[in-house]
Every structure is written in C-alpha cells, then in structure tokens.
Motif scaffolding. Structure first.
Motif, short mmCIF file in Angstrom:
data_model
loop_
_atom_site.label_atom_id
_atom_site.label_comp_id
_atom_site.label_asym_id
_atom_site.label_seq_id
_atom_site.Cartn_x
_atom_site.Cartn_y
_atom_site.Cartn_z
N SER A 6 28.00 91.32 -22.87
CA SER A 6 29.26 92.07 -23.07
C SER A 6 29.85 92.49 -21.73
O SER A 6 29.18 92.42 -20.70
N ASP A 7 31.10 92.92 -21.78
CA ASP A 7 31.79 93.33 -20.56
C ASP A 7 31.17 94.55 -19.91
O ASP A 7 31.33 94.78 -18.72
N THR A 8 30.49 95.36 -20.74
CA THR A 8 29.98 96.61 -20.19
C THR A 8 28.46 96.62 -19.98
O THR A 8 27.90 97.62 -19.54
N VAL A 38 30.64 110.68 -4.48
CA VAL A 38 30.31 111.00 -5.86
C VAL A 38 31.16 110.08 -6.74
O VAL A 38 32.36 109.94 -6.49
N SER A 39 30.54 109.48 -7.75
CA SER A 39 31.28 108.54 -8.59
C SER A 39 31.83 109.24 -9.83
O SER A 39 31.16 110.09 -10.43
N LEU A 40 33.04 108.86 -10.22
CA LEU A 40 33.59 109.36 -11.48
C LEU A 40 33.09 108.52 -12.67
O LEU A 40 33.44 108.78 -13.81
N GLY A 41 32.35 107.47 -12.35
CA GLY A 41 31.66 106.71 -13.40
C GLY A 41 32.54 105.75 -14.18
O GLY A 41 32.29 105.49 -15.35
N LEU A 42 33.56 105.19 -13.55
CA LEU A 42 34.43 104.25 -14.27
C LEU A 42 33.73 102.92 -14.52
O LEU A 42 32.99 102.45 -13.68
N LYS A 43 34.01 102.34 -15.67
CA LYS A 43 33.29 101.12 -16.07
C LYS A 43 34.22 99.91 -16.17
O LYS A 43 33.76 98.78 -16.26
N ALA A 82 33.05 93.92 -16.51
CA ALA A 82 34.39 94.51 -16.51
C ALA A 82 34.76 95.12 -15.16
O ALA A 82 35.92 95.32 -14.86
N GLN A 83 33.75 95.42 -14.35
CA GLN A 83 34.05 96.02 -13.04
C GLN A 83 34.36 94.97 -11.98
O GLN A 83 35.02 95.27 -11.00
N VAL A 84 33.84 93.76 -12.17
CA VAL A 84 33.95 92.79 -11.08
C VAL A 84 34.78 91.55 -11.47
O VAL A 84 34.74 90.53 -10.79
#
Ligand code: UDP
Length: 509
Positions: A176-178, A426-431, A195-197
């Motif tokens: 899956s994308d995630t 610090v990451s905001l955690g976007l996927k 989905a990130q790359v």
C-alpha cells in the motif's frame, strides 16, 4: 589550491544555466558568483529578461568589485506555449490551470537559442554548469567538446535514497501507499512509504510504467553521463553519502556549499531572490521587520515558510494560523504570492481578526521574504519548513533547528536526514506528498491539525528537550561556515572543480 601556471593565462569561461524556479536559480546564481570570485574565471548565466531582473543589482555590485560575471538574456517563448506574457519563472505560472507542462515546454524551446549563443561565446565556453533537469544540454556540451557539469540542487543523501529505492525495485513488493519499508543498502536505517517518495522514485506498479520508466531513465542517464556534479552540501554534513555519490563520477563530485553563505553583505541577504524590480531596494517594511526581530528575546521566534512554489489549501492555512496563535510564541509567517488560496485565507483572516489580534506577536509576510536575513537573526529559534533543500541547508548553516512539514519531491527524504540522521529537527509526521497547490491527487485535503502544529512547536522550542538539537545544529552551522572559508572543504572543492575544468582537455586524451 591555485590553478596551475600553464593554465592561469587562459581565462576559463563557465556557462551557468539554471531552470527558472527560485529553488534552482538561487543556489546556481550563488555558485556562479562564487566561481566569478576565483582568479582567472569568467561566468555567464543563461536566463531570460524577467529572471535577469531578479539578480541584476547583485551582478552589478559584483562587477563593481572587479568580478567578471554577466547574464545572457534569451527571449522566453511565453506566447508560443500559451503562457501569459512575462511568465518566465515557475513561481509566476498561474496555479490551478495546468500550465506547468507549458512552462517546461517553453524551457525546452530555448534549446537552439542556447546552442547558438554558446557557439558565439567569447572567450569560448570552457564548460557548462547545467541544471540537472536540463537533459538536452548534454548534446550541446558534446557538440562543443566541453565538459557538462550537472548542478544537483539537493543533498547526496536524498539522491542516494531515491536511487536505491528505484534500483532495488522494492516498490514493486510494497502493498500500500502508506506501508513503511526500509530503504535498502544504506548506512542508516531509513524507513519511508511509497506515498512520500512517489515523485523521486520509479514504481514498477504504476499504470504506464514504460513511459514513466523511459522518462526516469533518460534523466538518470543524462545525469550519469555528465563529467561531474556540483552539490549544494558540504563534506562534513553527510560524509557517507558524499563518498557514495563520488563513486559514480570517479570522484568528480564537488560539494561547494552551503552556497547561500556566499551572501555576506547585508544587501545581498536582504535582496536575494526578491521577485520584482520594485523590490530590489531594502524597503521600510523590511526595516520594520528587522527592528521587530531586534525586540524579540533571543531564540524565541518561529519562522514559517513552505518555500517558493508550494501552496497550502485555505483550510490548512487557517489550521496553521490557529496553531501558531495557540503556541503563544512570536512568529513570522511567509504567506507567499497572492492567489485564490491566499484570497480565501485573507477573508478568514479579516473576518476572525487573526492578524489584528496577533499584532506585535506575529508578522505575516505577503510575497517574498528575506529568508537568509531572517534566519540569521539571533531572535529566530526555530524554522517550520517544507524541507526544500535550500531552506534546509540555510537553516543548518545558520544553526536553526527545524519543525518539518514536507510536501512533495525529495522533501520527505530531506526530512529523514534532518530528523533521523542529524538529529536537528522535529517531524510533524506527514505521510503523504501533495500537489503544488496543497491538495492530494484524489482531491482530498491533507490537514495537519492546529493542535499537532502547536505540539510540534512546543517540542521544537522547549528549552530543556530541545537543548541537544540546538547544540547539534549550532555545531553543524559552525562546520558549514568553516567549510566555505579559505582552506575549508567546500572552498577546496571549488578550487578542485576549477582545476578539473582547466585540465579537461588533457584528462580526456
Ligand atoms: N526564499 C526566500 N524568500 C521567500 C521564499 C523562498 O528567500 O519568501 C528562498 C529560500 O531562502 C530558498 C529558496 O527560496 O533559498 C527556496 O528553495 P527551497 O529548495 O527551500 O524550496 P522550493 O521553493 O524550491 O520549494
């Protein structure tokens, strides 16, 4: 290192050709100016009139100092591709009208004019420093028998991650994308999801793989076939990845950054990249901004900018506004150019009194911000960034820790470097990566909630918890400054690059 005596009499003529988008032009102009400051080097930047206006005053100042640098201005075929007149930079392409490909087509149409101009160059071109995306400069360089050196506007880390993902074909087995997977064969354990790359890797599962593969391969081949690569990074920042990258070009990879540090004069920092002739002076508004920053406590202010091209949806902008307000910290937020999204946000802004209520504590910048100048100010203690590589490296070189909100392209990989490898963010955690206008492919709106933004800011700015991040980024900032000074790694690499061009003919024999 000086240029060998038998070459010093011959003037080297570097042609520098950036794609017309701020994130490409700004660092390449910095490189051009760095080269022109070296003995025996003349530099010509190929561009178009609207773009030349953006850096004309800078080059005028350089020439007054005796440096041999100029711009060659070619007419941009707006009309031929259906773009509005003067639409000569990616940041001027009207959003939401699907004109991005028209813009790229116009760039491609410059080819015969670039070729003709380069043939007429006096003194003859010694090499072309070409934006990595301009595949067709390879044939021009070959025809002139000069080296083509590609400018890679990102870091060695992200380049290697995307290559490893594509070459291993690991995406073919990802369901899956995630679903998170580990990037194969890296010195660090880095996990990403499809989905990130998606913009920087090739996925064999996509609908029309042959065409996509063909395009990706063509770009890759043209990059690999270059004589060498200039990278806006520095050896001490990502040594393992620089080493890997160098293997590809028999060592001819020159990390010469952070290139933004070549802007040492106040005027250069204040005007770098400003987008119109009218903005080419330091205006009252900018002076007010700097005075406002002077009044803030050291390290207290958060600077927010998501780059020169990306847009957030209006709903996302209001979430960000609420997050900033509830953080109760001073902030500067660059809203960017006026467009439909910004208009909708402005309606909300006026109707809720957001800006008015936050007067004194928050500053909204419309249009262009003097980013390097802002990040250099001691009151700035954090940067909410989309992780565009220029912004990322500017923050590193000025010792500012980051709250990361990647949007598209290789930005998610840059985030991994910042947060997981270097430990300075610090990451905001976007996927999921989004389109330029801030919407997801399927039309959904990706929302980072205001509470998550507040939490992220609190974590980043926390005096105790953020101590180690601040120490690390300050240390890297010091290393970055040393790298570009005399005897530093980037300065030595710049000299090695000039030497390589000077001896190109001899090494080819
Ligand atoms: N920039 C700036 N002022 C702005 C917006 C952007 O000076 O208002 C500069 C920023 O300093 C950086 C470049 O524009 O050098 C943006 O490049 P980056 O790779 O960070 O992101 P992109 O715009 O390509 O997404």
């Amino acid at each position: 290192m000086a240029i060998a005596a038998n070459q010093s009499r011959r003037q080297l003529h570097f042609i520098v050709f950036p794609v017309m988008a701020p994130g490409h032009m700004l660092p390449m102009i910095d490189v051009a100016r760095m080269l022109a400051r070296c003995d025996g080097v003349m530099v010509t930047i190929i561009t178009t009139p609207v773009n030349a206006n953006r850096f004309r005053s800078m080059l005028d100042r350089d020439r007054e100092c005796g440096f041999n640098i100029g711009a060659l201005e070619l007419r941009f075929p707006c009309k031929e591709v259906g773009l509005p007149e003067g639409c000569e930079n990616a940041d001027l392409v009207p959003k939401g009208k699907n004109l991005e490909m028209n813009f790229l087509a116009a760039v491609g149409m410059l080819r015969p004019h670039v070729e003709a101009a380069m043939k007429r160059c006096e003194p003859p071109a010694s090499c072309i420093v070409s934006d990595m995306l301009l595949i067709w400069t390879a044939e021009i360089a070959e025809g002139l028998n000069i080296p083509r050196i590609v400018f890679n506007g990102s870091c060695c880390f992200s380049y290697w991650c995307s290559n490893k993902i594509t070459d291993s074909e690991i995406l073919g087995g990802v369901k899956s994308d995630t679903e998170m997977f580990t990037v194969p064969d890296l010195p660090h354990k880095i996990q990403v999801c499809k989905a990130q790359v998606k913009g920087v890797t090739f996925d064999p599962n996509i609908l029309n793989p042959d065409l996509a593969k063909l395009v990706a391969e063509k770009l890759r081949q043209s990059i690999n076939a270059a004589y060498g690569a200039i990278v806006n990074s520095f050896d001490e920042l990502e040594p393992d990845y620089v080493k890997e990258y160098k293997k590809m070009y028999g060592g001819r990879v020159w990390c010469v950054g952070p290139v933004s540090l070549c802007n040492q004069e106040y005027e250069d920092q204040a005007l770098r990249g400003a987008t119109s002739a009218a903005e080419k002076k330091i205006d009252e508004q900018q002076e007010r901004l700097m005075k406002w920053l002077d009044l803030q406590e050291a390290g207290s202010t958060i600077y927010v900018s998501l780059g020169s091209l990306a847009r957030l949806t209006p709903r996302q902008m209001t979430e960000l506004a609420v997050g900033l307000e509830s953080s109760k910290r001073p902030f500067i937020w660059v809203l960017g150019k006026k467009d439909m999204h910004l208009d909708a946000f402005e309606d909300w802004n006026v109707s809720t009194g957001f800006e008015e209520r936050n007067k004194g504590r928050g500053v909204l910048i419309r249009e262009w911000a003097p980013q390097v100048l802002i990040l250099s100010h001691p009151s700035v203690g954090g940067f909410l960034t989309h992780c565009g590589w220029n912004s990322t490296l500017e923050a590193i070189s000025l010792g500012v820790p980051m709250l990361t909100w990647p949007l598209f392209a290789e930005q998610f990989l840059n985030e991994k470097l910042v947060v997981e490898v270097l430990g300075i963010g610090v990451s905001l955690g976007l996927k999921v990566s989004v389109n330029w206008d801030g919407s997801e492919d399927k039309g959904n709106i990706v929302v980072v909630k205001s509470e998550e933004i507040k939490e992220g800011i609190d974590k980043l700015m926390d005096k105790e918890a953020g101590k180690e991040r601040r120490r690390k980024v300050k240390e890297l900032g010091e290393k970055a400054k040393k790298a570009v000074q005399k005897g530093g790694s980037s300065q030595c690499n710049l000299m090695a690059l000039i030497q390589a061009v000077a001896t190109f003919g001899a090494t080819k024999l």
